[in-house]
Motif scaffolding. Structure first.
Motif, mmCIF file in Angstrom:
data_model
loop_
_atom_site.group_PDB
_atom_site.id
_atom_site.type_symbol
_atom_site.label_atom_id
_atom_site.label_comp_id
_atom_site.label_asym_id
_atom_site.label_seq_id
_atom_site.Cartn_x
_atom_site.Cartn_y
_atom_site.Cartn_z
ATOM 1 N N UNK A 229 8.395 -5.255 -21.446
ATOM 2 C CA UNK A 229 6.925 -4.893 -20.581
ATOM 3 C C UNK A 229 6.640 -3.874 -20.899
ATOM 4 N N UNK A 230 5.062 -4.004 -21.214
ATOM 5 C CA UNK A 230 4.040 -2.869 -22.182
ATOM 6 C C UNK A 230 2.696 -2.690 -21.227
ATOM 7 N N UNK A 231 3.609 -2.179 -19.842
ATOM 8 C CA UNK A 231 2.817 -1.549 -18.715
ATOM 9 C C UNK A 231 2.860 -0.690 -18.601
ATOM 10 N N UNK B 239 5.189 8.185 -27.473
ATOM 11 C CA UNK B 239 3.708 7.336 -27.988
ATOM 12 C C UNK B 239 3.674 6.141 -28.760
ATOM 13 N N UNK B 240 4.617 5.996 -28.611
ATOM 14 C CA UNK B 240 5.000 4.379 -28.749
ATOM 15 C C UNK B 240 5.079 4.041 -28.013
ATOM 16 N N UNK B 241 3.888 1.988 -27.368
ATOM 17 C CA UNK B 241 3.408 2.233 -26.515
ATOM 18 C C UNK B 241 2.185 2.628 -25.102
ATOM 19 N N UNK B 242 1.433 4.404 -26.013
ATOM 20 C CA UNK B 242 1.077 4.656 -24.952
ATOM 21 C C UNK B 242 -0.706 4.490 -25.139
ATOM 22 N N UNK B 243 -0.302 3.643 -26.347
ATOM 23 C CA UNK B 243 -2.214 3.130 -26.565
ATOM 24 C C UNK B 243 -2.820 4.400 -27.010
ATOM 25 N N UNK B 244 -2.751 5.118 -27.822
ATOM 26 C CA UNK B 244 -3.551 5.845 -27.829
ATOM 27 C C UNK B 244 -3.982 6.951 -27.084
ATOM 28 N N UNK B 245 -3.195 7.291 -25.765
ATOM 29 C CA UNK B 245 -3.397 8.197 -24.690
ATOM 30 C C UNK B 245 -2.909 9.461 -24.956
#
Lengths: 502, 502
Positions: A229-231, B239-245
């Motif tokens: 779940x990558x939301x 940071x893992x999965x926060x898509x650079x935000x």
């Protein structure tokens, strides 16, 4: 959701046996042993507060008789002792939410407590914090035997969950000595490691979702039961390992692996730590995917189990011992791999003696030798406990270094632990706590670890006793960000104060 | 740290083949296709800014010619297109830090970009954000073959790392179709899943440490290489999965499993989705610890590989296909398990036909059938792509439901994916993008998923294209906490704006 599917909290034997020796004395109050720690500017509990809690929960879920509160004030290794006058036992997330909203409004400090099996003083009050115990939150909410996902409340006992799962051909992905008492919520809140992390990974990988209550009472629902779940941000990890300082975990969803068809356990005697390293490397190579645990014990640690706990070792005495467990789907294949490996390491003299078994009773007896060391050590008197990660080649170097440092002041300086994960438990036992011995040990033990780029708390957490030492393992920038997060999520600092952050 | 141990970024073939068909057109600008998204109140890049970047990095690491910038503005599936006039290529964490400190001070929006293989428009600018590319940050810093830990910069290409590790008997714990182009920093920033998550778990379990730069330029050092470290909050997961935000990941430390001695791959033909479920259950039971991948492909998806990509299927046509891979330490044992399993499922008619191989060339050919579907689909025209987690029993129900919804407007409605992880890739291809078709698909596809408690983005992330839909998978309380975290860590909102959070 199927609430009250089965209440299992009470049916399970307690595996952590409190030592009768240790039971008979009360440790010094934490506030007296650590006089430099000052009580924060929190409200002092008064009658109005208590009336409110009774209104909220009912009288049977609010303890405030000092004798009833005593066991919630003392950690089980008798290292720290608070003086809380109030223990709350909510049954639901909503009750936890109402308690925290009220405490936050009134600036009442709260100490969350699971099975109270922690080893760093994280689960008991330092001063008079209200204890919020999860012991009545022990419902299994659902279990899906196709996906292997269990959803349950935070107060479920680890071993009870594992027994429950065994009926479905599943198992909990973690196992530790305190399994008969520890709560899964506490396991998740402390990112507990244990005996099979080598195989099944840590809780950051195995917890699929959770529900937690923030300091202001807001319920954060991250209770996904999906593997992927990558939301958005992966919030659950903020709560895993934050030791109740960012929120109180109330419900968890955990991915459970299938219970293996075949388990084999070898108990080996070795001459040196070098031989342990060689044996571990070969085990990884030859046992590969079936290796499920790889533990080491030094002679002085095993003495605790065979001496104080009167357990019997299946082999004669050696300077070092190893437990190597395999778990797999085909016993014939596993035995072939294990026998081949054991023949190799015994033929070339790396292992001097050993026994291997797949009989449940005999395996349990071997595991007891490892699991009861912590408890048995309490018979020595006071135990300075350290839980250190080190690069594997330096794994055991800490024990002789500390022996040299404390010399004859110690009853015992011993080490055992998870060689497969680079995590050693160093124990220095003394007849009774003495500040001068503490000064010989600390900060030296942390400096030693830091110089080798190790961790000053591999799996036990920081709790109360290690927060001064967090900088030995964490950068300034990381500590600063931790403080920013704490401030954002708990601006009044009511959640488990005096713990984790310096 | 051994900097520049080996520069490997350039030696590796690109596995993701850009379709020539798709290459020849420029997609519509995102600002025109999505007119309701408004540019934020960021600075417009001027000459002074550019001079500063050139001063900082040198002229060769600053692109501002529109034709040089073009490929950084368009995602590889030609779905979105920004119009950035500036691409920066720092080589070190310190350079990233200096860039962000300056951008934060001057309110210049920044879009971090790795291999630009994302599928949700997360890695390209929406408007004129400065692109910060990690392509020059491709040093392997260290590798420890005892612990299996690799430390490297964010711009290392996944396949290059895996090749490098193969010389040490190790492998990367993740594998995905884009491996020849994607950067490990992007993989970590998006919590990439892929083909072997079933066996090796996700990046939250495998990333031991990382270094990231916050929006204000502060370097957050969480670069532990230890398997166990419970000292404070587990910040890396933010940071893992926060898509650079929340920050730009510059260095990672990853736990790498031993490369298996034996790999076997079966390619199976089946009649129905029910048979796929039965086969998966039996594979889990009988293959247990050696099962390393379990994928399904429907007939229309395989048609893409055999048609557009002109690959050859090793078996005749069936409604469904499965790839089942085993990896283990003993080939004889693995083959015995696999043969026994295959005999069972073929004898009882669950599987209609199949082939099994351990020859590397033949295994590669079978994997290509699966891995090149994404690329091949681009030949259909425009592809509406969805990456959905569903409870496993409902896994395939989405495909017929969507077929009914879009009917003859679609060239193809097809599904394939990671059955072992409950993650299906739904693709609806149309001759060209049409808003009326989009309205038929969305929000229905998300409502369908949400009703089954699935995830609207299992592994691709939210990026630009899914942020409006995050609430279908995340609770209000979770989204609120995400926003609080974003505000705390990037108060000016310069990091990858218009992405992830609504």
């Amino acid at each position: 959701m199927l609430r009250n599917l089965r209440r299992i909290g009470s049916i399970v034997p307690t595996n952590v046996n409190y030592c009768t020796h240790a039971r008979n004395f009360l440790p010094q109050l934490t506030k007296d042993r650590y006089p430099d720690v000052k009580r924060g500017d929190y409200a002092v509990l008064n009658e109005n507060h208590l009336f409110h809690f009774v209104d909220l929960l009912g009288v049977e879920k609010v303890l405030n008789d000092p004798s009833d509160c005593e066991k919630y004030n003392i950690d089980w290794i008798k290292n720290v002792r608070g003086f809380s006058q109030c223990v709350l036992k909510p049954e639901s997330t909503e009750e936890v939410s109402q308690i925290l909203a009220y405490c936050n409004e009134h600036r009442i400090a709260v100490c969350p407590q699971g099975g109270n099996t922690g080893l760093v003083g994280g689960s008991v009050p330092v001063f008079d914090e209200v204890v919020l115990s999860t012991e009545l939150m022990n419902d299994v909410i659902s279990i899906d035997d196709t996906s292997g996902v269990i959803v349950c409340q935070a107060g479920c006992i680890l071993e009870a969950l594992d027994q429950f799962l065994s009926e479905k051909g599943l198992m909990m992905p973690l196992d530790l000595g305190a399994k008969g008492s520890c709560h899964i919520g506490g396991n998740v809140a402390t990112n507990a490691g244990g005996l099979r992390l080598l195989r099944y990974g840590n809780l950051h990988g195995n917890v699929l979702g959770l529900e937690a209550v923030k300091a202001d009472g807001e319920i954060v629902d991250c209770l996904s039961t999906l593997k992927k779940d990558n939301t958005g941000y992966h919030l659950k990890h903020l709560f895993i390992g934050s030791e109740g300082t960012l929120g109180i975990i109330t419900t968890v969803a955990i991915q459970c692996p299938p219970r293996p068809n075949a388990i084999n356990l070898a108990f080996l005697g070795l001459e040196s730590f070098e031989d342990i390293l060689t044996t571990f490397r070969k085990a990884k190579q030859e046992l590969g995917e079936i290796l499920s645990s790889c533990e080491m014990i030094d002679a002085k640690s095993l003495d605790v189990s065979t001496g104080h706990c009167q357990l019997k070792s299946p082999i004669k005495e050696f300077p070092f011992y190893m437990l190597i467990e395999t778990s797999g789907s085909n016993n014939k294949h596993d035995e072939e791999k294990l026998n081949h490996f054991l023949e190799n390491v015994m033929n070339d003299g790396t292992v001097l003696d050993g026994t291997v078994t797949n009989e449940p009773g005999k395996m349990r007896a071997i595991w007891e030798l490892r699991e009861r060391i912590t408890e048995g050590l309490l018979h020595d008197g006071y135990v300075f406990k350290y839980d250190i990660s080190l690069p594997i080649k330096d794994f055991y170097s800490l024990v002789p270094a500390m022996l040299e440092k404390v010399g004859k002041d110690a009853v015992r300086v011993s080490g055992y632990g998870h060689i497969g994960d680079g995590n050693i438990h160093l124990n220095i036992s003394v007849p009774e706590f003495r500040p001068d011995i503490l000064r010989k040990i600390e900060p030296y033990v942390y400096e030693f670890t830091s110089n080798l780029k190790g961790s000053v708390s591999a799996e036990h957490g920081i709790g109360f006793r290690k927060q001064k030492y967090i900088h030995y393992s964490k950068s300034e920038s990381a500590i600063k960000l931790m403080k920013d997060i704490k401030k954002m999520m708990d601006p009044n600092g009511i959640l488990n104060p005096y713990k984790v952050l310096p």
